[in-house]
Design an enzyme around this catalytic site. Structure first.
Site, PDB file in Angstrom:
ATOM      1  N   GLU A  67       9.453  -7.155  -2.302  1.00  0.00           N
ATOM      2  CA  GLU A  67       8.195  -6.259  -2.955  1.00  0.00           C
ATOM      3  C   GLU A  67       8.813  -4.811  -3.067  1.00  0.00           C
ATOM      4  O   GLU A  67       9.542  -4.547  -2.081  1.00  0.00           O
ATOM      5  CB  GLU A  67       7.012  -6.636  -1.888  1.00  0.00           C
ATOM      6  CG  GLU A  67       5.936  -5.550  -2.262  1.00  0.00           C
ATOM      7  CD  GLU A  67       4.625  -5.852  -1.656  1.00  0.00           C
ATOM      8  OE1 GLU A  67       4.552  -6.542  -0.422  1.00  0.00           O
ATOM      9  OE2 GLU A  67       3.602  -5.351  -1.995  1.00  0.00           O
ATOM     10  N   TYR A  90       0.537 -13.969   9.113  1.00  0.00           N
ATOM     11  CA  TYR A  90       1.492 -12.835   9.860  1.00  0.00           C
ATOM     12  C   TYR A  90       1.152 -13.142  11.291  1.00  0.00           C
ATOM     13  O   TYR A  90      -0.132 -13.102  11.660  1.00  0.00           O
ATOM     14  CB  TYR A  90       1.436 -11.544   9.507  1.00  0.00           C
ATOM     15  CG  TYR A  90       1.823 -11.291   8.008  1.00  0.00           C
ATOM     16  CD1 TYR A  90       3.047 -11.352   7.860  1.00  0.00           C
ATOM     17  CD2 TYR A  90       1.009 -11.317   6.798  1.00  0.00           C
ATOM     18  CE1 TYR A  90       3.816 -11.100   6.645  1.00  0.00           C
ATOM     19  CE2 TYR A  90       1.583 -10.978   5.548  1.00  0.00           C
ATOM     20  CZ  TYR A  90       3.036 -10.934   5.426  1.00  0.00           C
ATOM     21  OH  TYR A  90       3.725 -10.626   4.231  1.00  0.00           O
ATOM     22  N   GLU A 101      -3.228 -12.001  -2.617  1.00  0.00           N
ATOM     23  CA  GLU A 101      -4.397 -11.873  -1.673  1.00  0.00           C
ATOM     24  C   GLU A 101      -5.613 -11.247  -2.414  1.00  0.00           C
ATOM     25  O   GLU A 101      -6.242 -10.479  -2.021  1.00  0.00           O
ATOM     26  CB  GLU A 101      -3.976 -10.937  -0.802  1.00  0.00           C
ATOM     27  CG  GLU A 101      -2.766 -11.343   0.035  1.00  0.00           C
ATOM     28  CD  GLU A 101      -2.425 -10.781   1.372  1.00  0.00           C
ATOM     29  OE1 GLU A 101      -2.927  -9.614   1.468  1.00  0.00           O
ATOM     30  OE2 GLU A 101      -1.526 -11.372   2.180  1.00  0.00           O
ATOM     31  N   GLN A 146       9.692 -10.035   4.761  1.00  0.00           N
ATOM     32  CA  GLN A 146      10.078 -10.011   3.402  1.00  0.00           C
ATOM     33  C   GLN A 146      11.685 -10.133   3.382  1.00  0.00           C
ATOM     34  O   GLN A 146      12.160 -10.803   4.564  1.00  0.00           O
ATOM     35  CB  GLN A 146       9.957  -8.567   2.724  1.00  0.00           C
ATOM     36  CG  GLN A 146       8.424  -8.276   2.453  1.00  0.00           C
ATOM     37  CD  GLN A 146       7.881  -7.487   1.715  1.00  0.00           C
ATOM     38  OE1 GLN A 146       8.713  -6.396   1.161  1.00  0.00           O
ATOM     39  NE2 GLN A 146       6.669  -7.136   1.615  1.00  0.00           N
ATOM     40  N   ASN A 190       0.647  -6.760  -2.371  1.00  0.00           N
ATOM     41  CA  ASN A 190      -0.387  -5.729  -2.689  1.00  0.00           C
ATOM     42  C   ASN A 190       0.055  -4.844  -4.113  1.00  0.00           C
ATOM     43  O   ASN A 190      -0.563  -4.364  -4.632  1.00  0.00           O
ATOM     44  CB  ASN A 190      -0.905  -4.900  -1.523  1.00  0.00           C
ATOM     45  CG  ASN A 190      -1.442  -5.702  -0.467  1.00  0.00           C
ATOM     46  OD1 ASN A 190      -1.798  -7.023  -0.570  1.00  0.00           O
ATOM     47  ND2 ASN A 190      -1.553  -5.136   0.705  1.00  0.00           N
ATOM     48  N   GLU A 244       3.897 -15.913   1.820  1.00  0.00           N
ATOM     49  CA  GLU A 244       3.860 -15.058   2.743  1.00  0.00           C
ATOM     50  C   GLU A 244       3.864 -15.478   4.111  1.00  0.00           C
ATOM     51  O   GLU A 244       2.827 -15.867   4.577  1.00  0.00           O
ATOM     52  CB  GLU A 244       3.033 -13.762   2.590  1.00  0.00           C
ATOM     53  CG  GLU A 244       3.477 -12.968   1.226  1.00  0.00           C
ATOM     54  CD  GLU A 244       2.422 -11.739   1.071  1.00  0.00           C
ATOM     55  OE1 GLU A 244       2.214 -11.003   2.172  1.00  0.00           O
ATOM     56  OE2 GLU A 244       2.402 -11.325   0.015  1.00  0.00           O
TER      57      GLU A 244
HETATM   58  O1  AHR Z   1       4.261  -8.244   3.188  1.00  0.00           O
HETATM   59  C1  AHR Z   1       3.487  -7.371   3.244  1.00  0.00           C
HETATM   60  C2  AHR Z   1       2.074  -7.363   2.594  1.00  0.00           C
HETATM   61  O2  AHR Z   1       1.232  -8.295   3.423  1.00  0.00           O
HETATM   62  C3  AHR Z   1       1.942  -7.803   1.279  1.00  0.00           C
HETATM   63  O3  AHR Z   1       2.192  -6.950   0.271  1.00  0.00           O
HETATM   64  C4  AHR Z   1       0.445  -8.567   1.176  1.00  0.00           C
HETATM   65  O4  AHR Z   1       0.402  -9.545   0.356  1.00  0.00           O
HETATM   66  C5  AHR Z   1       0.152  -8.755   2.576  1.00  0.00           C
HETATM   67  O5  AHR Z   1      -1.117  -8.185   2.840  1.00  0.00           O
END
Ligand code: AHR
Length: 495
Positions: free
Chosen positions: A27, A244, A173, A346, A72, A292
Protein backbone atom coordinates in the site's frame (compact mmCIF):
# COMPACT_ATOMS: atom_id res chain seq x y z
CA UNK A 1 1.91 -32.33 28.89
CA UNK A 2 0.05 -35.42 27.65
CA UNK A 3 0.74 -36.56 24.13
CA UNK A 4 -1.01 -34.89 21.15
CA UNK A 5 -1.95 -37.23 18.31
CA UNK A 6 -2.61 -35.86 14.84
CA UNK A 7 -4.48 -38.42 12.76
CA UNK A 8 -4.81 -37.94 9.01
CA UNK A 9 -6.15 -40.01 6.13
CA UNK A 10 -5.65 -39.26 2.44
CA UNK A 11 -9.36 -39.84 1.82
CA UNK A 12 -10.30 -36.99 4.14
CA UNK A 13 -9.44 -34.10 1.87
CA UNK A 14 -10.47 -30.50 2.40
CA UNK A 15 -9.31 -29.12 -0.92
CA UNK A 16 -6.32 -28.12 -3.00
CA UNK A 17 -4.39 -25.33 -1.33
CA UNK A 18 -4.58 -22.26 -3.54
CA UNK A 19 -1.05 -20.80 -3.73
CA UNK A 20 -2.66 -17.36 -3.69
CA UNK A 21 -3.20 -17.67 0.07
CA UNK A 22 0.49 -16.79 0.27
CA UNK A 23 -0.12 -13.30 -1.04
CA UNK A 24 1.09 -9.91 0.16
CA UNK A 25 -0.11 -6.32 0.29
CA UNK A 26 1.73 -3.24 -0.95
CA UNK A 27 0.00 0.00 0.00
CA UNK A 28 1.03 3.60 -0.49
CA UNK A 29 1.25 4.01 3.26
CA UNK A 30 4.17 5.16 5.36
CA UNK A 31 7.36 3.60 3.98
CA UNK A 32 6.00 0.55 2.20
CA UNK A 33 6.52 1.88 -1.32
CA UNK A 34 9.05 4.71 -0.79
CA UNK A 35 12.06 3.59 1.32
CA UNK A 36 10.54 0.12 1.11
CA UNK A 37 10.37 -1.59 -2.27
CA UNK A 38 11.16 1.58 -4.25
CA UNK A 39 14.06 3.84 -3.37
CA UNK A 40 16.03 5.06 -6.41
CA UNK A 41 18.50 6.95 -4.17
CA UNK A 42 19.36 3.93 -2.03
CA UNK A 43 22.77 2.27 -2.39
CA UNK A 44 20.72 -0.91 -2.89
CA UNK A 45 18.66 0.47 -5.81
CA UNK A 46 18.62 -1.57 -8.99
CA UNK A 47 18.32 -0.17 -12.51
CA UNK A 48 14.58 0.44 -11.95
CA UNK A 49 14.91 2.03 -8.51
CA UNK A 50 13.79 -1.05 -6.56
CA UNK A 51 15.69 -1.95 -3.40
CA UNK A 52 17.62 -5.13 -4.12
CA UNK A 53 18.01 -6.10 -0.47
CA UNK A 54 14.26 -5.82 0.18
CA UNK A 55 13.37 -7.80 -2.94
CA UNK A 56 15.98 -10.45 -2.16
CA UNK A 57 14.47 -10.95 1.25
CA UNK A 58 10.86 -10.98 0.02
CA UNK A 59 11.80 -13.44 -2.70
CA UNK A 60 12.39 -16.06 -0.01
CA UNK A 61 8.73 -15.78 0.97
CA UNK A 62 7.62 -16.74 -2.56
CA UNK A 63 4.61 -14.46 -2.36
CA UNK A 64 1.93 -14.96 -4.96
CA UNK A 65 -0.81 -12.32 -5.39
CA UNK A 66 0.32 -8.89 -4.15
CA UNK A 67 -2.50 -6.41 -3.64
CA UNK A 68 -1.92 -2.74 -4.57
CA UNK A 69 -2.28 0.32 -4.11
CA UNK A 70 -4.36 0.08 -0.89
CA UNK A 71 -5.95 -0.22 1.59
CA UNK A 72 -7.50 3.02 2.68
CA UNK A 73 -5.18 4.79 0.24
CA UNK A 74 -7.07 3.24 -2.68
CA UNK A 75 -10.29 5.08 -1.77
CA UNK A 76 -8.78 8.47 -2.67
CA UNK A 77 -6.41 7.35 -5.43
CA UNK A 78 -6.73 8.38 -9.04
CA UNK A 79 -4.66 5.94 -11.04
CA UNK A 80 -4.09 8.38 -13.88
CA UNK A 81 -1.97 10.50 -11.49
CA UNK A 82 0.50 7.63 -11.32
CA UNK A 83 1.19 6.96 -15.02
CA UNK A 84 3.10 8.81 -17.73
CA UNK A 85 6.40 10.70 -17.51
CA UNK A 86 7.41 10.88 -13.87
CA UNK A 87 8.23 14.58 -13.93
CA UNK A 88 4.71 15.38 -15.10
CA UNK A 89 2.92 13.37 -12.41
CA UNK A 90 1.20 15.51 -9.76
CA UNK A 91 2.18 15.60 -6.11
CA UNK A 92 -1.01 15.33 -4.10
CA UNK A 93 -2.20 15.52 -0.52
CA UNK A 94 -3.04 12.02 0.54
CA UNK A 95 -5.97 12.00 2.94
CA UNK A 96 -6.16 8.44 4.26
CA UNK A 97 -2.76 8.71 5.93
CA UNK A 98 -2.33 12.50 5.87
CA UNK A 99 0.79 12.17 3.76
CA UNK A 100 2.33 13.65 0.62
CA UNK A 101 2.13 11.41 -2.43
CA UNK A 102 4.42 12.33 -5.35
CA UNK A 103 3.13 9.52 -7.58
CA UNK A 104 6.65 8.46 -8.55
CA UNK A 105 5.52 4.87 -8.23
CA UNK A 106 2.31 3.93 -10.05
CA UNK A 107 0.74 1.21 -12.15
CA UNK A 108 3.67 0.74 -14.55
CA UNK A 109 6.24 0.51 -11.76
CA UNK A 110 4.00 -1.90 -9.85
CA UNK A 111 3.65 -4.19 -12.85
CA UNK A 112 7.38 -4.06 -13.48
CA UNK A 113 7.92 -5.09 -9.86
CA UNK A 114 5.37 -7.90 -10.13
CA UNK A 115 7.13 -9.24 -13.21
CA UNK A 116 10.53 -9.04 -11.52
CA UNK A 117 9.23 -10.84 -8.43
CA UNK A 118 6.86 -13.23 -10.25
CA UNK A 119 3.97 -11.83 -8.22
CA UNK A 120 0.39 -12.05 -9.46
CA UNK A 121 -0.95 -8.49 -9.77
CA UNK A 122 -4.08 -7.62 -7.79
CA UNK A 123 -5.47 -4.09 -8.04
CA UNK A 124 -7.95 -2.29 -5.80
CA UNK A 125 -10.09 0.28 -7.61
CA UNK A 126 -11.23 3.51 -6.00
CA UNK A 127 -14.90 3.17 -5.12
CA UNK A 128 -14.63 5.85 -2.43
CA UNK A 129 -13.97 9.11 -4.29
CA UNK A 130 -13.57 7.48 -7.70
CA UNK A 131 -16.18 6.51 -10.25
CA UNK A 132 -17.14 3.15 -11.72
CA UNK A 133 -16.02 4.53 -15.09
CA UNK A 134 -12.56 5.42 -13.75
CA UNK A 135 -12.29 1.82 -12.56
CA UNK A 136 -13.29 0.54 -15.99
CA UNK A 137 -10.72 2.77 -17.67
CA UNK A 138 -8.01 1.24 -15.48
CA UNK A 139 -8.98 -2.22 -16.71
CA UNK A 140 -8.62 -0.99 -20.30
CA UNK A 141 -5.24 0.60 -19.51
CA UNK A 142 -3.98 -2.64 -18.01
CA UNK A 143 -5.53 -5.39 -20.07
CA UNK A 144 -6.54 -4.29 -23.57
CA UNK A 145 -4.57 -4.37 -26.80
CA UNK A 146 -3.93 -1.02 -28.47
CA UNK A 147 -6.41 0.91 -30.62
CA UNK A 148 -8.46 2.61 -27.90
CA UNK A 149 -7.79 5.56 -25.59
CA UNK A 150 -6.50 4.02 -22.36
CA UNK A 151 -4.77 1.01 -23.88
CA UNK A 152 -2.98 3.45 -26.19
CA UNK A 153 -1.94 5.48 -23.17
CA UNK A 154 -0.19 2.41 -21.76
CA UNK A 155 1.53 1.82 -25.08
CA UNK A 156 2.55 5.50 -25.24
CA UNK A 157 4.12 4.92 -21.83
CA UNK A 158 6.31 2.28 -23.51
CA UNK A 159 4.43 -0.76 -22.31
CA UNK A 160 3.29 -2.57 -25.42
CA UNK A 161 2.26 -5.88 -23.85
CA UNK A 162 -0.99 -5.81 -21.86
CA UNK A 163 -0.56 -6.37 -18.14
CA UNK A 164 -3.29 -9.02 -17.90
CA UNK A 165 -4.33 -8.10 -14.39
CA UNK A 166 -6.82 -10.80 -13.50
CA UNK A 167 -7.71 -9.89 -9.90
CA UNK A 168 -9.56 -6.67 -9.09
CA UNK A 169 -10.95 -5.54 -5.73
CA UNK A 170 -14.07 -3.39 -5.84
CA UNK A 171 -12.94 -0.82 -3.28
CA UNK A 172 -11.53 -1.24 0.20
CA UNK A 173 -13.26 -1.54 3.61
CA UNK A 174 -16.25 0.39 2.33
CA UNK A 175 -18.21 -0.64 5.45
CA UNK A 176 -15.88 1.47 7.62
CA UNK A 177 -16.84 5.05 8.54
CA UNK A 178 -13.13 5.99 8.29
CA UNK A 179 -13.09 5.09 4.63
CA UNK A 180 -13.04 7.96 2.13
CA UNK A 181 -16.41 7.81 0.41
CA UNK A 182 -17.88 5.31 2.93
CA UNK A 183 -21.56 4.57 2.27
CA UNK A 184 -24.12 2.10 3.64
CA UNK A 185 -24.25 -1.40 2.17
CA UNK A 186 -27.08 -0.75 -0.28
CA UNK A 187 -25.29 2.25 -1.79
CA UNK A 188 -21.95 0.45 -1.96
CA UNK A 189 -23.66 -2.47 -3.66
CA UNK A 190 -25.06 -0.21 -6.42
CA UNK A 191 -21.66 1.45 -6.94
CA UNK A 192 -19.84 -1.87 -6.98
CA UNK A 193 -22.33 -3.46 -9.39
CA UNK A 194 -21.98 -0.54 -11.81
CA UNK A 195 -18.20 -0.83 -11.70
CA UNK A 196 -18.30 -4.63 -11.96
CA UNK A 197 -20.45 -4.57 -15.06
CA UNK A 198 -18.28 -2.05 -16.90
CA UNK A 199 -15.06 -3.72 -15.81
CA UNK A 200 -16.21 -7.17 -16.96
CA UNK A 201 -17.61 -5.64 -20.18
CA UNK A 202 -14.09 -4.35 -20.82
CA UNK A 203 -12.38 -7.64 -20.02
CA UNK A 204 -14.64 -10.63 -19.41
CA UNK A 205 -11.80 -12.75 -18.04
CA UNK A 206 -11.15 -10.74 -14.87
CA UNK A 207 -12.15 -11.88 -11.38
CA UNK A 208 -13.72 -9.50 -8.88
CA UNK A 209 -13.46 -9.25 -5.11
CA UNK A 210 -16.34 -7.38 -3.45
CA UNK A 211 -15.85 -5.59 -0.12
CA UNK A 212 -17.05 -7.67 2.77
CA UNK A 213 -17.01 -6.81 6.47
CA UNK A 214 -13.63 -5.45 7.43
CA UNK A 215 -13.83 -6.63 11.05
CA UNK A 216 -15.88 -9.03 13.11
CA UNK A 217 -16.67 -6.19 15.52
CA UNK A 218 -18.51 -4.07 12.93
CA UNK A 219 -22.18 -3.49 13.78
CA UNK A 220 -23.04 -4.43 10.20
CA UNK A 221 -21.03 -7.70 10.35
CA UNK A 222 -22.69 -10.40 8.20
CA UNK A 223 -25.63 -8.17 7.27
CA UNK A 224 -23.39 -5.98 5.09
CA UNK A 225 -22.06 -9.13 3.44
CA UNK A 226 -25.50 -10.60 2.81
CA UNK A 227 -26.80 -7.40 1.24
CA UNK A 228 -23.78 -6.88 -0.96
CA UNK A 229 -23.61 -10.49 -2.14
CA UNK A 230 -27.31 -10.60 -2.91
CA UNK A 231 -27.14 -7.43 -4.98
CA UNK A 232 -23.91 -8.23 -6.80
CA UNK A 233 -25.06 -11.75 -7.65
CA UNK A 234 -22.85 -13.47 -10.17
CA UNK A 235 -20.45 -10.51 -10.35
CA UNK A 236 -19.03 -11.49 -6.96
CA UNK A 237 -16.26 -14.03 -7.53
CA UNK A 238 -14.86 -13.44 -4.05
CA UNK A 239 -15.78 -11.50 -0.93
CA UNK A 240 -13.08 -9.86 1.14
CA UNK A 241 -12.46 -10.24 4.85
CA UNK A 242 -9.87 -8.52 7.00
CA UNK A 243 -8.45 -9.29 10.43
CA UNK A 244 -5.86 -7.60 12.62
CA UNK A 245 -5.22 -9.11 16.03
CA UNK A 246 -3.08 -8.27 19.05
CA UNK A 247 -2.17 -9.10 22.62
CA UNK A 248 -3.84 -6.01 24.06
CA UNK A 249 -4.27 -7.49 27.56
CA UNK A 250 -0.75 -8.90 27.71
CA UNK A 251 -2.12 -12.42 28.16
CA UNK A 252 -0.14 -14.77 25.92
CA UNK A 253 -2.39 -17.81 26.34
CA UNK A 254 -5.48 -15.83 25.49
CA UNK A 255 -3.75 -14.10 22.60
CA UNK A 256 -2.71 -17.42 21.06
CA UNK A 257 -6.29 -18.68 21.35
CA UNK A 258 -7.28 -16.05 18.77
CA UNK A 259 -6.32 -18.62 16.10
CA UNK A 260 -9.58 -20.47 16.84
CA UNK A 261 -11.56 -17.29 16.30
CA UNK A 262 -10.00 -16.92 12.85
CA UNK A 263 -11.46 -20.34 12.01
CA UNK A 264 -14.81 -19.04 13.19
CA UNK A 265 -14.61 -15.85 11.14
CA UNK A 266 -13.89 -17.85 8.00
CA UNK A 267 -16.75 -20.24 8.70
CA UNK A 268 -19.19 -17.39 9.35
CA UNK A 269 -18.24 -15.60 6.16
CA UNK A 270 -18.51 -18.82 4.21
CA UNK A 271 -21.96 -19.36 5.73
CA UNK A 272 -23.14 -16.04 4.23
CA UNK A 273 -21.76 -17.04 0.84
CA UNK A 274 -23.64 -20.35 0.98
CA UNK A 275 -26.81 -18.68 2.28
CA UNK A 276 -26.85 -16.18 -0.57
CA UNK A 277 -26.07 -18.87 -3.13
CA UNK A 278 -28.99 -20.95 -1.86
CA UNK A 279 -31.33 -17.97 -1.71
CA UNK A 280 -30.45 -17.01 -5.28
CA UNK A 281 -30.76 -20.66 -6.36
CA UNK A 282 -27.51 -20.09 -8.19
CA UNK A 283 -24.75 -22.42 -9.31
CA UNK A 284 -22.28 -19.69 -8.52
CA UNK A 285 -20.89 -19.17 -5.07
CA UNK A 286 -18.53 -16.46 -3.87
CA UNK A 287 -15.29 -17.67 -2.26
CA UNK A 288 -13.23 -15.93 0.38
CA UNK A 289 -10.44 -13.47 -0.20
CA UNK A 290 -8.73 -12.69 3.13
CA UNK A 291 -7.02 -9.69 1.60
CA UNK A 292 -5.66 -8.12 4.79
CA UNK A 293 -4.49 -10.06 7.81
CA UNK A 294 -1.76 -9.76 10.41
CA UNK A 295 -0.87 -8.83 13.97
CA UNK A 296 -1.25 -5.07 14.53
CA UNK A 297 -1.75 -3.41 17.89
CA UNK A 298 1.50 -1.98 19.23
CA UNK A 299 2.17 0.92 16.91
CA UNK A 300 -0.95 2.90 16.04
CA UNK A 301 0.76 5.90 14.41
CA UNK A 302 -1.50 6.47 11.39
CA UNK A 303 -1.20 10.23 10.92
CA UNK A 304 1.55 11.13 8.47
CA UNK A 305 1.55 14.80 9.53
CA UNK A 306 1.66 16.00 5.92
CA UNK A 307 5.02 14.31 5.27
CA UNK A 308 6.37 12.19 2.44
CA UNK A 309 7.02 8.55 3.46
CA UNK A 310 6.38 9.05 7.18
CA UNK A 311 7.08 6.28 9.68
CA UNK A 312 3.62 4.74 10.13
CA UNK A 313 2.66 1.60 12.03
CA UNK A 314 6.16 0.12 11.97
CA UNK A 315 5.28 -2.71 14.30
CA UNK A 316 8.09 -4.72 15.94
CA UNK A 317 7.20 -8.41 16.01
CA UNK A 318 8.10 -10.94 18.68
CA UNK A 319 7.85 -14.70 19.13
CA UNK A 320 4.19 -14.82 20.19
CA UNK A 321 3.26 -12.73 17.12
CA UNK A 322 5.05 -15.26 14.91
CA UNK A 323 2.94 -18.05 16.45
CA UNK A 324 -0.21 -16.11 15.64
CA UNK A 325 0.93 -15.58 12.06
CA UNK A 326 1.49 -19.35 11.80
CA UNK A 327 -2.01 -19.79 13.23
CA UNK A 328 -3.52 -17.63 10.47
CA UNK A 329 -1.77 -19.83 7.90
CA UNK A 330 -2.94 -23.03 9.61
CA UNK A 331 -6.47 -21.68 9.52
CA UNK A 332 -6.28 -20.83 5.80
CA UNK A 333 -4.96 -24.33 5.04
CA UNK A 334 -7.71 -25.91 7.17
CA UNK A 335 -10.22 -23.97 5.06
CA UNK A 336 -8.57 -24.54 1.69
CA UNK A 337 -11.97 -25.33 0.19
CA UNK A 338 -13.19 -21.76 0.75
CA UNK A 339 -10.22 -19.43 1.28
CA UNK A 340 -8.78 -18.87 -2.17
CA UNK A 341 -6.71 -15.74 -1.70
CA UNK A 342 -5.06 -14.17 1.36
CA UNK A 343 -2.67 -11.25 1.64
CA UNK A 344 -0.46 -10.62 4.62
CA UNK A 345 -0.62 -6.89 5.37
CA UNK A 346 1.86 -5.56 4.54
CA UNK A 347 5.20 -6.56 3.00
CA UNK A 348 7.82 -4.04 4.11
CA UNK A 349 8.09 -1.44 6.91
CA UNK A 350 4.34 -1.06 7.54
CA UNK A 351 3.25 -3.99 9.80
CA UNK A 352 5.66 -6.13 7.84
CA UNK A 353 8.02 -9.10 7.93
CA UNK A 354 10.95 -6.88 6.88
CA UNK A 355 11.98 -3.45 8.04
CA UNK A 356 14.47 -0.96 6.58
CA UNK A 357 16.52 1.69 8.37
CA UNK A 358 18.72 3.67 6.00
CA UNK A 359 20.73 1.05 4.12
CA UNK A 360 20.04 -1.66 6.70
CA UNK A 361 17.39 -4.36 6.61
CA UNK A 362 15.90 -6.35 9.46
CA UNK A 363 14.08 -9.66 9.13
CA UNK A 364 11.33 -9.83 11.75
CA UNK A 365 10.00 -12.89 13.60
CA UNK A 366 6.84 -13.16 11.47
CA UNK A 367 8.96 -13.62 8.34
CA UNK A 368 9.87 -17.15 9.38
CA UNK A 369 6.48 -18.87 9.70
CA UNK A 370 5.48 -17.39 6.36
CA UNK A 371 8.66 -18.79 4.78
CA UNK A 372 8.35 -22.19 6.51
CA UNK A 373 4.77 -22.63 5.29
CA UNK A 374 5.16 -21.06 1.87
CA UNK A 375 7.87 -23.47 0.74
CA UNK A 376 5.53 -26.37 1.63
CA UNK A 377 2.33 -25.01 0.17
CA UNK A 378 1.66 -27.33 -2.76
CA UNK A 379 -0.89 -30.08 -2.44
CA UNK A 380 -4.21 -30.97 -0.88
CA UNK A 381 -5.20 -29.96 2.62
CA UNK A 382 -6.16 -32.92 4.81
CA UNK A 383 -8.64 -32.88 7.67
CA UNK A 384 -6.57 -33.25 10.85
CA UNK A 385 -8.10 -34.99 13.81
CA UNK A 386 -6.19 -33.61 16.80
CA UNK A 387 -6.41 -35.38 20.11
CA UNK A 388 -4.50 -33.75 22.94
CA UNK A 389 -4.58 -31.56 26.01
CA UNK A 390 -6.30 -28.21 26.01
CA UNK A 391 -6.67 -25.09 28.15
CA UNK A 392 -9.45 -22.66 28.89
CA UNK A 393 -8.92 -19.27 27.22
CA UNK A 394 -10.73 -16.14 28.39
CA UNK A 395 -11.88 -15.01 24.98
CA UNK A 396 -12.68 -18.13 22.98
CA UNK A 397 -13.16 -20.87 25.57
CA UNK A 398 -11.33 -24.23 25.42
CA UNK A 399 -8.52 -24.54 22.88
CA UNK A 400 -5.93 -27.26 22.35
CA UNK A 401 -2.34 -26.45 23.18
CA UNK A 402 -1.36 -27.73 19.76
CA UNK A 403 -2.73 -26.14 16.61
CA UNK A 404 -2.06 -27.98 13.34
CA UNK A 405 -2.71 -28.37 9.63
CA UNK A 406 -1.47 -30.80 6.99
CA UNK A 407 -1.00 -30.98 3.23
CA UNK A 408 -0.47 -34.11 1.12
CA UNK A 409 1.48 -33.71 -2.10
CA UNK A 410 1.79 -37.13 -3.74
CA UNK A 411 4.56 -38.85 -1.76
CA UNK A 412 5.16 -35.90 0.55
CA UNK A 413 3.26 -35.01 3.67
CA UNK A 414 3.66 -31.51 5.11
CA UNK A 415 2.65 -31.04 8.75
CA UNK A 416 2.50 -27.66 10.49
CA UNK A 417 2.31 -27.61 14.30
CA UNK A 418 2.25 -24.82 16.88
CA UNK A 419 2.70 -25.31 20.62
CA UNK A 420 0.78 -22.61 22.51
CA UNK A 421 2.06 -23.62 25.93
CA UNK A 422 4.50 -21.12 27.47
CA UNK A 423 6.20 -23.67 29.71
CA UNK A 424 5.57 -27.23 28.53
CA UNK A 425 6.92 -29.25 25.66
CA UNK A 426 4.29 -30.92 23.48
CA UNK A 427 4.85 -34.56 22.44
CA UNK A 428 3.51 -34.92 18.93
CA UNK A 429 2.62 -38.10 17.10
CA UNK A 430 1.58 -37.92 13.44
CA UNK A 431 -0.30 -40.81 11.92
CA UNK A 432 -1.33 -40.86 8.26
CA UNK A 433 -3.74 -43.73 8.73
CA UNK A 434 -3.72 -45.21 5.22
CA UNK A 435 -0.07 -44.62 4.28
CA UNK A 436 2.99 -45.27 6.43
CA UNK A 437 5.30 -42.32 7.03
CA UNK A 438 8.68 -43.44 5.76
CA UNK A 439 11.19 -40.74 6.68
CA UNK A 440 11.77 -37.08 7.35
CA UNK A 441 12.69 -35.01 4.31
CA UNK A 442 13.11 -31.65 6.04
CA UNK A 443 11.88 -29.69 9.03
CA UNK A 444 12.41 -26.32 10.64
CA UNK A 445 11.58 -25.02 14.07
CA UNK A 446 10.95 -21.48 15.25
CA UNK A 447 11.28 -20.91 18.99
CA UNK A 448 12.91 -18.42 21.32
CA UNK A 449 13.79 -17.51 24.89
CA UNK A 450 10.35 -16.07 25.71
CA UNK A 451 7.10 -14.82 24.20
CA UNK A 452 8.32 -11.23 23.91
CA UNK A 453 11.71 -12.01 22.35
CA UNK A 454 12.18 -10.05 19.13
CA UNK A 455 14.84 -9.24 16.56
CA UNK A 456 16.34 -5.76 16.41
CA UNK A 457 18.91 -4.03 14.21
CA UNK A 458 21.40 -4.56 17.06
CA UNK A 459 20.46 -8.23 17.63
CA UNK A 460 18.94 -9.49 14.38
CA UNK A 461 19.08 -13.24 15.05
CA UNK A 462 17.17 -13.71 18.31
CA UNK A 463 14.18 -15.26 16.55
CA UNK A 464 15.18 -17.24 13.51
CA UNK A 465 14.10 -20.58 12.07
CA UNK A 466 16.54 -23.46 12.41
CA UNK A 467 16.69 -26.82 10.82
CA UNK A 468 15.01 -29.47 13.01
CA UNK A 469 16.18 -33.06 12.81
CA UNK A 470 14.94 -34.45 16.08
CA UNK A 471 12.09 -36.39 14.50
CA UNK A 472 11.54 -40.15 14.79
CA UNK A 473 9.77 -42.15 12.11
CA UNK A 474 8.98 -45.57 13.59
CA UNK A 475 6.33 -48.09 12.49
CA UNK A 476 4.95 -45.68 9.90
CA UNK A 477 4.36 -42.88 12.39
CA UNK A 478 6.30 -39.72 13.10
CA UNK A 479 6.94 -38.28 16.52
CA UNK A 480 8.75 -35.24 17.79
CA UNK A 481 8.81 -32.77 20.67
CA UNK A 482 7.57 -29.23 20.16
CA UNK A 483 9.35 -26.82 22.52
CA UNK A 484 7.18 -24.37 24.48
CA UNK A 485 5.96 -21.50 22.26
CA UNK A 486 7.25 -22.92 19.01
CA UNK A 487 6.33 -23.78 15.45
CA UNK A 488 7.55 -26.84 13.56
CA UNK A 489 6.98 -27.27 9.83
CA UNK A 490 7.96 -30.74 8.65
CA UNK A 491 7.95 -32.61 5.36
CA UNK A 492 7.83 -36.42 5.39
CA UNK A 493 8.22 -39.00 2.68
CA UNK A 494 5.24 -41.36 2.72
CA UNK A 495 4.99 -44.86 1.24
O1 AHR B 1 -3.05 -2.17 6.38
C1 AHR B 1 -3.33 -0.94 6.96
C2 AHR B 1 -4.78 -0.50 6.78
O2 AHR B 1 -5.63 -1.31 7.55
C3 AHR B 1 -5.37 -0.61 5.41
O3 AHR B 1 -5.08 0.48 4.59
C4 AHR B 1 -6.85 -0.67 5.68
O4 AHR B 1 -7.55 -1.32 4.67
C5 AHR B 1 -6.93 -1.34 7.03
O5 AHR B 1 -7.79 -0.70 7.87
Amino acid sequence: MDKTTITLHTAFQIGTVDPRIFGGFLEHMGRTVYEGVFDPKSVHADEDGFRRDVLESLRQLQMTAVRYPGGNFASGYHWLDGVGPREKRPTVRELAWQSIEPNHFGTDEYIKLCRKMEWTPMLTVNLGTGSPEEARNWVEYCNCKGGTKYADKRIANRNETPYNVNLWCLGNEMDGFWQLGHVPADQYAVRAQQAAKMMKDTDGSIELVVCGSCAVGMSTYMEWDRQVLEYLGDYADYISLHRYVGNRNNDTADYLAVINSIDRQIEQMDAVCRFVQAKRRSHKRAYLCFDEWNVWYKNMQIDGGGKFAPHLIEEIYNLEDALVVAGFLNSFIRHADVVRIANIAQIVNVIAPVLTKGDELLVQSIFYPFEMFSRRRNGISLRASIDGPSYESKSVGPVRFVDASAIIDEDCLHVFTINRSSDETADIQVDLADRPIDSLISAEVLSGPDAKAANSFEKPDVIKSRSFADVKTISGQASYELPPLSIVAATFKVK
